[in-house]
Design a protein around this motif. Sequence first.
Motif: not given
Length: 350
Positions: A29-31, A46-47, A53-58
């Motif tokens: 997701r970062h890439r 998972i939570e 990894h807040p960017n993935l959570r969104d």
Amino acid sequence: MSHKPLIAIDAMGGDEGVSVMIAGAALARHRHDKFRFLLVGDQEKIEAALCDHPNLRDASEILHTSEIVSGDDKPSQALRKSRGSSMGLAIDAVKRGQASAAVSAGNTGALMAMSKLALRTMPGIDRPALAALLPTLIDSDVVMLDLGANTECDARNLTQFAIMGAAYSKIIYGFNEPRVKLLNIGTEDQKGTGTLRDASDLLRSSTGLPMDFQGFIEADKINRGECDVVVCDGFSGNIALKAIEGSARFVTDLLKRSFTSSLRSKFGFLISRPATELLRHHLDPNNHNGAVFLGLNGVVVKSHGSANEKGVANAVEVAARLVEKDIIGRISSSIDHINAENVNKESDGK
């Protein structure tokens, strides 16, 4: 296809389970910030992993299940869990169109059995094949298939594998006509089994396919960069793959032992470290991670069970690229072409 690919992740698969699968998805997701995810598995675990990894959570949804397919489960046992396990639900999301592709680091036999049952083989394809990327001496990897899905194959199967492997290579590296060879015990036309010779004849006589068929290749040339796709039955392919992986580990372990055997050797290691780091990077399976089940009505990617987060991210990227470049459509087009050509040949022969 949706502008933002949604990848179903079997978060419970692999040796390290949730933590590595989530970290790998976060790195992908970062890439590529367009990726979205359906994370399948134990919601609480998972939570907890998503906290880092807040960017993935969104960019993710969670589909809860506490049932998993273990590494010891036989395919028949796994099929009984297909409706409720994290692996089965990830594949089912592809079947229902909820996800564009599925990625799992779980039991290979179970993943193949579930995928084949849920997604079925494409029209014109008799059997799906497991394809992977192996390192070579040139800039691009070599696609090799089948690596264990089909222990016995006929000439028609091998021809279909060649078509699927060429389509995969074309998507990954952009080759217009990937160089394709059949794995054999020699390069001469008369070498090998009747099945291999028949497959060679079929591929040589087919015109208009998006590949450059170049005959046979021996196992010691697989990593030399002399072709882009190596085609074989699953029995031979799995043995060759394990031999290549074992040889790579042997070389790295031997170097490690040699460099620590004496004070002089340790000093030599410091001098040669840039070269050994390059070797380690090139042989690292995480840099080539992401085997694909080709020939199904959906994209399923198998991550190595021991993959780290970088390896998982690479598997996710492979899945997304195959969806974006329409691997299924490309294979279908080539299969339709060769089938039409065979019909015309039969008509001319009457």
